[in-house]
Scaffold this active site. Structure first.
Site, PDB file in Angstrom:
ATOM      1  N   HIS A 113      24.558  19.395-106.963  1.00 29.12           N
ATOM      2  CA  HIS A 113      23.592  18.284-106.660  1.00 29.12           C
ATOM      3  C   HIS A 113      23.499  18.013-104.795  1.00 29.12           C
ATOM      4  O   HIS A 113      24.464  18.261-104.116  1.00 29.12           O
ATOM      5  CB  HIS A 113      24.306  17.167-107.267  1.00 29.12           C
ATOM      6  CG  HIS A 113      23.760  15.491-106.765  1.00 29.12           C
ATOM      7  ND1 HIS A 113      22.527  15.430-106.763  1.00 29.12           N
ATOM      8  CD2 HIS A 113      24.539  14.445-106.365  1.00 29.12           C
ATOM      9  CE1 HIS A 113      22.287  14.129-106.223  1.00 29.12           C
ATOM     10  NE2 HIS A 113      23.688  13.612-105.952  1.00 29.12           N
ATOM     11  N   CYS A 147      23.484  10.570-111.046  1.00 26.53           N
ATOM     12  CA  CYS A 147      23.085  12.049-110.445  1.00 26.53           C
ATOM     13  C   CYS A 147      23.205  13.147-111.296  1.00 26.53           C
ATOM     14  O   CYS A 147      22.991  14.383-111.215  1.00 26.53           O
ATOM     15  CB  CYS A 147      23.557  12.049-109.126  1.00 26.53           C
ATOM     16  SG  CYS A 147      23.428  10.804-107.927  1.00 26.53           S
ATOM     17  N   ASN A 167      19.515  12.517-100.709  1.00 25.57           N
ATOM     18  CA  ASN A 167      19.814  12.480-102.266  1.00 25.57           C
ATOM     19  C   ASN A 167      18.881  11.706-103.249  1.00 25.57           C
ATOM     20  O   ASN A 167      18.650  10.743-103.223  1.00 25.57           O
ATOM     21  CB  ASN A 167      21.296  11.563-102.303  1.00 25.57           C
ATOM     22  CG  ASN A 167      21.881  11.474-103.458  1.00 25.57           C
ATOM     23  OD1 ASN A 167      21.304  11.794-104.493  1.00 25.57           O
ATOM     24  ND2 ASN A 167      22.922  11.190-103.709  1.00 25.57           N
TER      25      ASN A 167
END
Ligand code: UT7
Length: 329
Positions: free
Chosen positions: A257, A112, A286
């Site tokens: 994030h 990520c 996500n």
């Protein structure tokens, strides 16, 4: 030197999986998902769409945003944990799909944190005058649904597919301030097992057994990952601001994030940045390395960015990896 963000684009597949859909698939509830994660829906690619297809759509959107042609690009970097295949790399597939020239094209994998890692790599390479990289496209792209175990309620509700692309341009004008003001990256391999896909690589090649044991899917220890995510993102943001000698008051947007609303809340509280933290995790879940760029594109398209604005982006992910970048829009 004049390396700036020329433009940005993003793409998410059409199909939406809502929390109500998950109620029919695993033992969960909309109430649990919303209170524990803030996520309400996520987009999932069609069976025909590979990561490079999703990436190419974001790339085309970024080209449209800048008015550039694919042949203007001098390099393509794709960050992904869900590449089309082991070889060739996804960036080379994207190069072909968007009709770019024979520019260098390669993938990086920092989970990520990938888009922030890619920004650092691109900025470093563009900063070497004799390399002559004038326009570089960095893409964060995931068809992460192919890694998700849709029988595991503790992970399947979290993730969504999508991609974002950022085009960096060196305009050669020493008066233009660089987009990268300060950045810090980190990793700690001792936490590798907290978040992993155990099989499919050289350590555990695919076999009938690995498939039967569902070892090609994401496995995660959520609680510990949560804790380290908050600590690493908050700390790295503070370090970057200090390095740049920029106060949070001067920052227009903080983009953490988008993994979990409660992680975002905790980072915002630690930074005392509640009023400038961007959130869209409710709509996308996500999206791993795509998330920061999807947020940037949304801010840009909705007129919430002006040239010169400071943006503080931060991420964490498998590895564990983490990073933050203070960016000038
Ligand atoms: O980009 C990096 C990716 N990683 C992350 O973002 C993960 C960070 N971690 C998290 O977001 C959170 O830890 C989770 C959302 C994964 C889990 O939330 P939590 O508050 O840490 O819950 P928990 O894991 O402590 O689980 C609490 C309970 C457990 O039941 P018991 O053992 O207390 O009976 C779980 O089995 O919630 C249960 N549970 C669920 N219940 C309903 C776990 N997932 C679900 C679910 N629906 N989907």
């Amino acid at each position: 030197m004049g390396i700036r963000i020329k433009g940005v684009g993003s793409y998410v597949p059409e199909r939406v999986l809502t929390n109500a859909d998950f109620e029919k698939m695993v033992d969960t509830s909309d109430e649990w998902i919303v209170t524990r994660t803030g996520i309400r829906e996520r987009h999932i690619g069609s069976p025909e769409q590979a990561c490079s297809d999703i990436a190419a759509e974001a790339a085309k959107a970024a080209l449209a945003n800048t008015g550039l042609a694919a042949t203007d690009l001098d390099m393509i970097i794709v960050s992904t944990i869900s590449p089309d295949m082991v070889i060739p790399n996804t960036a080379a597939l994207v190069q072909k799909k968007i009709g770019a020239g024979m520019c260098p094209a390669f993938d990086i994998e920092a989970a990520c944190t990938g888009l922030i890692y890619s920004m650092n790599i691109a900025y470093g390479m563009m900063s070497v005058p004799t390399f002559n990289y004038r326009r570089v496209m960095i893409i964060g792209a995931e068809k992460i649904s192919t890694l998700v175990d849709y029988t595991d309620r503790s992970t399947c509700v979290l993730f969504g597919d999508g991609a974002s692309a950022v085009i960096l341009e060196n305009d050669g004008d020493p008066e233009t301030p660089d987009f990268m003001v300060a950045s810090k990256l980190g990793a700690d391999g001792k936490y590798g097992s907290l978040l992993c896909v155990p099989a499919g690589g050289s350590a555990m090649p695919a076999s009938a057994e690995t498939v039967a044991n569902r070892l090609h899917h994401i496995q995660m220890q959520g609680g510990k990952t949560f804790q380290l995510a908050v600590l690493s993102m908050a700390r790295t943001c503070q370090l970057v601001l200090r390095e740049a000698d920029v106060s949070l008051d001067q920052v227009r947007w903080a983009i953490p994030h988008q993994a979990n609303e409660r992680i975002i809340d905790a980072v915002a509280t630690r930074l005392k940045a509640e009023d400038k933290v961007f959130r869209n995790v409710a709509r996308f879940g996500n999206t791993s390395s795509a998330s920061i760029g999807i947020a940037l594109d949304e801010l840009n398209r909705t007129g919430q960015l002006e040239r010169g604005d400071y943006i503080l982006a931060t991420a964490f992910g498998a590895g564990l990896t983490w990073g933050a970048a203070l960016i000038r829009w």
